[in-house]
Enzyme design. Sequence first.
Site, PDB file in Angstrom:
ATOM      1  N   ALA A 129      38.412  71.842  38.912  1.00 48.66           N
ATOM      2  CA  ALA A 129      37.333  72.525  38.209  1.00 48.66           C
ATOM      3  C   ALA A 129      37.866  73.900  37.824  1.00 48.66           C
ATOM      4  O   ALA A 129      38.828  74.397  38.417  1.00 48.66           O
ATOM      5  CB  ALA A 129      36.133  72.651  39.124  1.00 48.66           C
ATOM      6  N   GLY A 171      38.740  68.949  41.312  1.00 46.36           N
ATOM      7  CA  GLY A 171      37.886  68.196  40.387  1.00 46.36           C
ATOM      8  C   GLY A 171      38.677  67.186  39.560  1.00 46.36           C
ATOM      9  O   GLY A 171      38.124  66.179  39.106  1.00 46.36           O
ATOM     10  N   GLU A 211      38.903  64.233  41.722  1.00 47.84           N
ATOM     11  CA  GLU A 211      37.549  63.656  41.787  1.00 47.84           C
ATOM     12  C   GLU A 211      37.191  62.928  40.492  1.00 47.84           C
ATOM     13  O   GLU A 211      36.526  61.891  40.513  1.00 47.84           O
ATOM     14  CB  GLU A 211      36.530  64.775  42.077  1.00 47.84           C
ATOM     15  CG  GLU A 211      36.718  65.343  43.479  1.00 47.84           C
ATOM     16  CD  GLU A 211      35.956  66.638  43.693  1.00 47.84           C
ATOM     17  OE1 GLU A 211      36.190  67.607  42.940  1.00 47.84           O
ATOM     18  OE2 GLU A 211      35.113  66.685  44.605  1.00 47.84           O
ATOM     19  N   GLU A 267      40.621  72.529  47.533  1.00 42.02           N
ATOM     20  CA  GLU A 267      39.495  73.472  47.563  1.00 42.02           C
ATOM     21  C   GLU A 267      39.485  74.310  48.838  1.00 42.02           C
ATOM     22  O   GLU A 267      39.017  75.447  48.845  1.00 42.02           O
ATOM     23  CB  GLU A 267      38.162  72.717  47.452  1.00 42.02           C
ATOM     24  CG  GLU A 267      37.898  72.090  46.094  1.00 42.02           C
ATOM     25  CD  GLU A 267      38.445  70.686  45.931  1.00 42.02           C
ATOM     26  OE1 GLU A 267      39.293  70.273  46.763  1.00 42.02           O
ATOM     27  OE2 GLU A 267      38.054  69.993  44.973  1.00 42.02           O
TER      28      GLU A 267
END
Length: 257
Positions: free
Chosen positions: A65, A108, A111, A131
């Site tokens: 992300a 992300g 993911e 993260e």
Amino acid sequence: MAYETILTEVKGRVGVITLNRPKALNALNSQLIEELNLALDDYERNPDIGCIVLTGSEKAFAAGADIKEMSVLEYPQIYLDDFFAQADRIGQRRKPLIAAVAGYALGGGCELALMCDFIYAGDNARFGQPEINLGVLPGIGGTQRLTRALGKAKAMEMCLTGRQMDAKEAETAGLVAQVFPVGQLLEETLKAANTIAEKSLPSTMMTKEAINRVFETSLAEGVRFERRIFHAIFATHDQKEGMNAFVEKRKPDFKHQ
Ligand code: CAA
């Protein structure tokens, strides 16, 4: 439609989406997630598309992300806005969706790959949930989907230490379906996508739906669900065509209905 963060291309019955923020290693910002959903909506609605391929660059599928975008967010606004709720929609698609992952698939990005139905990896792929190094935790389903894909030991280790997994380990661990030399990754993925897209669309969609049921229910309920949609598929043209073609020793002519 003109997009700024992705590229789209239709190849036969396959819809390809390429993440395209090279300067940020395809980091997933809000605009990219919105555009990705619009492109997926478009392919989902298009009856001439039977399979979707999601890919990035040779260096990065997606490096996570967008940390720069997230760094300024505050609670409770992030809660009120339900930040990342739009990303969940990517994993709720009904047509088969393959991730072709080369380079970094971190945070992300990992993911996002996990939301696809299966992953083909280039031999330079690196998967990770870093993260923990940012003082946070996965936020687009990583703790759940990585654990289902790898089991508790490796998922815990990866999420708690932030270490990256290479393509070979990812294949052995069951995270990716196959690994290819990075130069052949897209070609091999398109081959598989074409194979899927030529099958009857109701049968590929129902197969996807039934397999995904594994993660939501008990074995007995899952088998019952499979049986119900197995019965229902006998209402399609393509069931009749597929079985008749076998009996008549010819290639089926599927109408995708
Ligand atoms: N967000 C925003 N920008 C990013 C980014 C990210 N996740 N990852 C890379 N970039 C940017 C860098 O800031 C850099 O931009 P500038 O040139 O403007 O400085 C550019 O992309 C190139 O990156 P690097 O110079 O760092 O490239 P590198 O080859 O030296 O390193 C890397 C590559 C190891 C992937 C490194 O970029 C990196 O560690 N990225 C962050 C990985 C990460 O922590 N991901 C998790 C994000 S949090 C998350 O995803 C939460 C969630 O669960 C949803």
